[in-house]
Write an enzyme that holds these catalytic residues in place. Structure first.
Site, PDB file in Angstrom:
ATOM      1  N   ARG A 180      20.421  56.086  19.921  1.00  0.00           N
ATOM      2  CA  ARG A 180      19.800  56.639  21.073  1.00  0.00           C
ATOM      3  C   ARG A 180      18.534  57.229  20.798  1.00  0.00           C
ATOM      4  O   ARG A 180      17.852  57.535  21.809  1.00  0.00           O
ATOM      5  CB  ARG A 180      20.917  57.777  21.421  1.00  0.00           C
ATOM      6  CG  ARG A 180      21.907  56.956  22.467  1.00  0.00           C
ATOM      7  CD  ARG A 180      23.282  57.804  22.402  1.00  0.00           C
ATOM      8  NE  ARG A 180      24.312  57.055  23.075  1.00  0.00           N
ATOM      9  CZ  ARG A 180      25.080  55.959  22.602  1.00  0.00           C
ATOM     10  NH1 ARG A 180      24.683  55.692  21.281  1.00  0.00           N
ATOM     11  NH2 ARG A 180      25.821  55.306  23.325  1.00  0.00           N
ATOM     12  N   GLU A 374      31.749  33.849  28.171  1.00  0.00           N
ATOM     13  CA  GLU A 374      30.379  33.035  28.297  1.00  0.00           C
ATOM     14  C   GLU A 374      30.651  31.830  28.980  1.00  0.00           C
ATOM     15  O   GLU A 374      29.988  31.213  29.929  1.00  0.00           O
ATOM     16  CB  GLU A 374      29.598  33.157  27.098  1.00  0.00           C
ATOM     17  CG  GLU A 374      29.237  34.391  26.676  1.00  0.00           C
ATOM     18  CD  GLU A 374      28.414  35.373  27.783  1.00  0.00           C
ATOM     19  OE1 GLU A 374      27.818  34.758  28.672  1.00  0.00           O
ATOM     20  OE2 GLU A 374      28.366  36.622  27.828  1.00  0.00           O
ATOM     21  N   GLU A 401      31.650  37.101  36.570  1.00  0.00           N
ATOM     22  CA  GLU A 401      32.010  37.888  35.263  1.00  0.00           C
ATOM     23  C   GLU A 401      33.656  37.584  35.195  1.00  0.00           C
ATOM     24  O   GLU A 401      33.821  37.961  34.128  1.00  0.00           O
ATOM     25  CB  GLU A 401      31.694  39.320  35.274  1.00  0.00           C
ATOM     26  CG  GLU A 401      30.470  39.623  35.485  1.00  0.00           C
ATOM     27  CD  GLU A 401      29.430  39.011  34.465  1.00  0.00           C
ATOM     28  OE1 GLU A 401      29.858  38.605  33.373  1.00  0.00           O
ATOM     29  OE2 GLU A 401      28.128  38.592  34.806  1.00  0.00           O
ATOM     30  N   ARG A 478      29.231  60.526  32.824  1.00  0.00           N
ATOM     31  CA  ARG A 478      30.230  60.024  31.607  1.00  0.00           C
ATOM     32  C   ARG A 478      31.381  60.928  31.342  1.00  0.00           C
ATOM     33  O   ARG A 478      32.610  60.409  31.070  1.00  0.00           O
ATOM     34  CB  ARG A 478      29.323  60.250  30.355  1.00  0.00           C
ATOM     35  CG  ARG A 478      28.045  59.248  30.508  1.00  0.00           C
ATOM     36  CD  ARG A 478      28.614  57.547  30.013  1.00  0.00           C
ATOM     37  NE  ARG A 478      28.372  57.390  28.412  1.00  0.00           N
ATOM     38  CZ  ARG A 478      28.973  56.550  27.921  1.00  0.00           C
ATOM     39  NH1 ARG A 478      29.505  55.334  28.573  1.00  0.00           N
ATOM     40  NH2 ARG A 478      28.830  56.278  26.532  1.00  0.00           N
ATOM     41  N   HIS A 502      22.227  46.379  29.503  1.00  0.00           N
ATOM     42  CA  HIS A 502      22.079  45.970  31.188  1.00  0.00           C
ATOM     43  C   HIS A 502      20.967  47.081  31.709  1.00  0.00           C
ATOM     44  O   HIS A 502      20.516  46.658  32.577  1.00  0.00           O
ATOM     45  CB  HIS A 502      23.328  46.003  31.704  1.00  0.00           C
ATOM     46  CG  HIS A 502      24.245  44.910  30.953  1.00  0.00           C
ATOM     47  ND1 HIS A 502      24.810  45.169  29.965  1.00  0.00           N
ATOM     48  CD2 HIS A 502      24.817  43.758  31.499  1.00  0.00           C
ATOM     49  CE1 HIS A 502      25.678  44.229  29.642  1.00  0.00           C
ATOM     50  NE2 HIS A 502      25.854  43.475  30.729  1.00  0.00           N
TER      51      HIS A 502
HETATM   52  O1  X8Z Z   1      27.561  41.865  29.107  1.00  0.00           O
HETATM   53  C1  X8Z Z   1      28.646  41.457  29.061  1.00  0.00           C
HETATM   54  C2  X8Z Z   1      29.076  39.919  28.865  1.00  0.00           C
HETATM   55  C3  X8Z Z   1      27.729  39.075  29.321  1.00  0.00           C
HETATM   56  S1  X8Z Z   1      27.694  38.701  31.015  1.00  0.00           S
HETATM   57  C4  X8Z Z   1      29.010  39.754  27.261  1.00  0.00           C
HETATM   58  N1  X8Z Z   1      29.690  42.187  29.506  1.00  0.00           N
HETATM   59  C5  X8Z Z   1      29.694  43.439  29.550  1.00  0.00           C
HETATM   60  C6  X8Z Z   1      28.934  44.151  28.383  1.00  0.00           C
HETATM   61  O2  X8Z Z   1      29.124  43.869  27.218  1.00  0.00           O
HETATM   62  O3  X8Z Z   1      28.685  45.483  28.504  1.00  0.00           O
HETATM   63  C7  X8Z Z   1      30.960  41.460  29.199  1.00  0.00           C
HETATM   64  C8  X8Z Z   1      31.804  42.810  29.747  1.00  0.00           C
HETATM   65  C9  X8Z Z   1      31.007  43.815  30.051  1.00  0.00           C
HETATM   66 ZN    ZN Z   2      29.183  37.686  31.880  1.00  0.00          ZN
END
Ligand code: X8Z
Ligand code: ZN
Length: 628
Positions: A180, A374, A401, A478, A502
Site C-alpha cells: 500500500r 480467461e 465474467e 470495507r 482494476h
Molecule cells: O480480474 C479478474 C480476472 C480478469 S477479468 C482475473 N478477476 C477479478 C479480480 O481478480 O479481482 C476475476 C475475479 C475477480
Molecule cells: Zn475476467
C-alpha cells in the site's frame, strides 16, 4: 389525375425508405469493415505495452493509437447522428441497436486529452508492476534490504504469494503495508485520471464516468438491483464470516480484538478470495484435501498443460476450440527479463482471428481456475465473432465474467477432478462439506468486496469522495460491507483502493459481483440440460453437448439483445437470481449455522443495518459499536 399524384407520392416515399435502408446498410458495412482494422491496430499497440513495460518507446505509440481509435469512434458516432438522427425512422431493431451503440461514445475527449488519459493509466500500471520491496527475513523477522535489488520482491508473484501463504502475523502486516505504500505513489495520477475521465464522460453525454459505466448494463435500476442482491446474500456471507473469524482468533491468539477482521490475514492481498487460508480453517481438517495443487506439481503440470486442460473441457462440450493464433500469440508465462502487466486478461483483437490470453501462470489450483476464467472470455469472443462489430460484446459485462467461472464450477467438483486424475478420494459428507467450504471461500467471501469497489468508485466519480476522503471513504465501505479493518492506522495520504489493479487500470468492477451470482444460474441451467439430477454442487457437465449447445446459443448472441433476453435464453428467467447460489451452498450454510450456534458466537461486526436487512440476519448480533 388525383390517382396519379397518389401513386407518385407513394413512389417517392418508397424510394426514400429504400434509400434510407441502403444508407444504413452502407454505413454499417463501412463501420464493420474499417472498424476491424482500427480496433486491431489499437489492440496491437496496447498489447505491446502490456507485455513489455520496460521499452520506453511503447507507451507513446499506444497512447497515440488510443487517440486514433477514439477519434475514429467519435467520427463514426457523429456521422451516424447526422445521417440517422434519433433513429426514429429505422424500423429494423438490430440495425437500430447497432446505430445506437455506435452513437454511444462514452468517454469523448480530443486527441491531446485522450493521450493524457492513456498516459496516466500507463503510468499507474508501471508503478503497480515495477516497484519492489525489501524481502522479509525469517531470521531477523524484519525486512532485509541488503540483498541485491533483483532479489527484492515484486507485487506478482512474491508479495501476493506471501500474503497467501505466510502465517506470520508480522510478515503479513509488513507485506500488506509495503504494497500500500507503493499504491500511494499512484494517488496523484489517479486524481488526474478521475478528472480527465469525468470530463470525457460529460462530453459524451453522461453525468460522470460511473454513470457511463453503469449504462453498459442497460438497466436503469442497476444500483438498486445490486444493493438488493447484496442484502439477499449477506446472511450467507455472515455465516461464513463468523466461522472464519473464530478460526482466525484461534490461529492468531491475542493479535486482534475488534469484532471486525484485520484485512491482512485472510490469505489474499485484497481479502477478496479466502481460499488460501482453507488449510487451517477447513471444517474437517483430517479428511483428504480438495486442493489439487500438490497433485498438479507431482504430475508435472506446466502452464501450457493447464491451458490445454481447460481447452479440452470446452471442447468436450462441443464448444469452439482455441485456434492456432491463440496458442502462438498468448503469453502464458511471466518473462524473467522484463516487466509485464501480470494481472490476467483475455484479448479480442476484433479481426475475428486473433484472440489472446496474457497471464503470469503459476502451477497451482487457483491459477487453473483463472485459466478457465480467461478462456471463458476467449470462448465468448469466438462465439460472437460473426456478429457485427458493435455487438461483439457480452450481453452485459457481468455475463462476460461469468462464462469461464461457470465452466470452472463443473471442473472443480471432486467428481470431475477424479475423472481427470487430479484427485483420488471417495465422496463422503465430510468431503462434500470441505469442498463446499472451499468454494465458499472463493465465491461467498468475494461478494461484499466485489460489490463495494464500484460503490467507492461511483462515489469518487460523482464527487462524494474527493482526494482527501478517498481513503477514509474506502475504509468506511470495507468495514461496513466486508467487516474488515486495516492492520494499522492509515497515513493521511494513503491510497489503499489503488492497491487493486482494476482501480488503477480503469476497469469497472460491478461486473464481477453480477457474475458471482449469475454464474450459479448459468451452471444450474447447464446442469439441467446435461440431465444431472444429483445435488447441484455435485454436477459435472463434462462431455455434455446439450449443456454446450445451451451455452453457445447464448454466447453467439453477443450484445445483440438486452441482457434479460440473453438470460432468458439460457436460464428461462429474465432476472439476476441468487436462488441457484443458495441452492448450491445449502448444505454448507446449514453446517455453518450449526457450528456458529454451538460456539455461541455473535454475528456481524457491529454495523447496524436498516430494519429490512436486519430482519433476515442471524442473532445474537455482535456489539453495536460502529458508526452507521
Ligand atoms: O480480474 C479478474 C480476472 C480478469 S477479468 C482475473 N478477476 C477479478 C479480480 O481478480 O479481482 C476475476 C475475479 C475477480
Ligand atoms: Zn475476467
Amino acid at each position: 389525375m388525383k390517382r396519379h399524384r397518389l401513386v407518385s407520392l407513394a413512389l417517392i416515399a418508397l424510394a426514400s425508405l429504400i434509400s434510407a435502408h441502403s444508407n444504413v446498410d452502407d454505413f454499417l458495412a463501412k463501420y464493420n469493415r474499417l472498424g476491424q482494422q482500427e480496433y486491431y491496430d489499437d489492440s496491437v499497440a496496447s498489447w505491446s505495452v502490456a507485455v513489455n513495460l520496460d521499452d520506453k518507446s511503447l507507451p507513446e505509440i499506444a497512447a497515440k493509437a488510443d487517440a486514433n481509435i477514439a477519434g475514429w469512434e467519435q467520427m463514426m458516432a457523429a456521422q451516424a447522428a447526422t445521417q440517422f438522427g434519433d433513429l426514429k425512422s429505422i424500423n429494423d431493431t438490430s440495425k437500430k441497436r447497432q446505430l445506437k451503440m455506435i452513437q454511444r461514445v462514452g468517454v469523448k475527449l480530443n486527441s491531446a486529452d485522450t493521450i493524457r488519459l492513456s498516459t496516466l493509466l500507463i503510468n499507474m500500471t508501471n508503478v503497480y508492476n515495477k516497484n519492489r520491496i525489501c524481502p522479509w527475513s525469517k531470521v531477523s523477522r524484519a525486512p532485509n534490504c541488503s540483498v541485491p535489488h533483483e532479489h527484492w520482491w515484486r507485487s506478482d508473484p512474491e508479495m501476493f504469494d506471501r500474503i497467501s501463504h505466510s502465517r506470520d502475523y508480522d510478515e503479513l502486516a509488513y507485506v500488506w503495508t509495503a504494497w500500500r505504500n507503493i499504491s500511494a505513489l499512484n494517488k496523484a495520477y489517479f486524481q488526474q485520471y478521475v478528472e480527465m475521465s469525468n470530463k470525457g464522460a460529460r462530453q459524451g453525454g453522461f453525468k460522470d464516468t460511473g454513470d457511463y459505466w453503469r449504462s453498459l448494463f442497460e438497466s436503469d435500476d442497476l444500483k438498486d438491483m445490486m444493493d438488493q442482491k447484496f442484502q439477499e446474500v449477506l446472511p450467507l456471507y455472515e455465516e461464513l464470516y463468523t466461522y472464519i473469524r473464530r478460526k482466525l482468533l484461534a490461529q492468531y491468539p491475542g493479535r486482534f480484538e475488534t469484532s471486525a477482521i484485520p484485512a491482512h490475514i485472510l490469505g489474499n492481498m485484497w481479502a477478496q478470495d479466502w481460499s488460501d487460508i482453507g488449510d487451517f480453517t477447513a471444517p474437517f481438517p483430517n479428511i483428504a484435501t480438495v486442493d489439487i495443487t500438490e497433485q498438479m506439481v507431482t504430475q508435472g503440470y506446466t502452464p501450457l498443460k493447464m491451458f490445454q486442460t481447460a481447452d479440452a473441457f470446452f471442447q468436450s462440450l462441443g464448444l469452439i476450440k482455441m485456434n492456432d493464433e491463440f496458442w502462438k500469440n498468448s503469453m502464458m508465462v511471466q518473462p524473467q527479463n522484463r516487466s509485464v502487466v501480470c494481472h490476467p486478461s483475455a484479448w479480442d483483437f476484433r479481426n475475428g482471428q486473433d484472440f489472446r490470453i496474457k497471464m503470469c501462470t503459476q502451477v497451482n489450483m487457483a491459477n487453473l481456475l483463472i485459466v478457465h476464467h480467461e478462456m471463458g472470455h476467449i470462448e465468448y469472443y469466438m462465439q460472437y465473432a460473426k456478429q457485427p462489430l458493435s455487438f461483439r460484446e457480452g450481453a452485459n459485462p457481468g455475463f462476460h465474467e461469468a462464462i469461464g467461472d461457470t465452466i470452472a464450477l463443473s471442473v472443480v467438483t471432486p467428481q470431475h477432478l477424479q475423472e481427470i486424475g487430479l484427485l483420488n478420494s471417495t465422496s463422503s459428507y465430510e468431503q462434500d462439506i470441505n469442498f463446499l467450504f472451499k468454494q465458499a471461500l472463493r465465491k461467498v467471501a468475494f461478494l461484499p468486496s466485489g460489490y463495494l469497489i464500484d460503490l467507492w468508485r461511483w462515489s469518487v466519480f460523482d464527487g462524494t469522495y474527493n482526494s482527501s476522503t478517498y481513503n477514509t471513504g474506502w475504509w468506511d465501505l470495507r468495514t461496513k460491507y466486508q467487516g474488515i479493518v486495516p492492520p494499522n492506522n492509515r497515513p493521511v495520504d494513503a491510497f489503499d483502493a489503488g492497491s487493486k489493479y482494476h482501480v488503477i487500470s480503469g476497469t469497472p468492477y460491478i461486473r464481477y459481483f453480477f457474475s458471482h451470482i449469475a454464474q450459479f444460474q448459468f451452471y444450474k441451467a447447464m446442469c439441467k440440460a446435461a440431465n444431472q439430477t444429483d445435488a447441484l454442487y455435485k454436477c459435472d457437465f463434462f462431455n455434455s453437448k446439450e449443456a454446450g449447445d445451451l451455452l453457445s446459443r447464448m454466447l453467439q448472441l453477443g450484445g445483440s439483445l438486452p441482457w434479460p433476453q440473453a438470460m432468458q435464453k439460457i436460464t428461462g428467467q429474465q432476472n439476476l437470481d441468487a436462488g441457484a447460489m443458495f441452492e448450491y451452498f445449502e448444505p454448507l450454510q446449514d453446517w455453518l449455522r450449526n457450528e456458529n450456534m454451538k460456539a455461541g458466537d455473535c454475528y456481524g461486526w457491529g454495523y447496524t443495518w436498516p430494519d429490512a436487512v436486519m430482519k433476515n440476519l442471524n442473532t445474537p448480533r455482535c456489539g453495536l459499536t460502529l458508526d452507521q
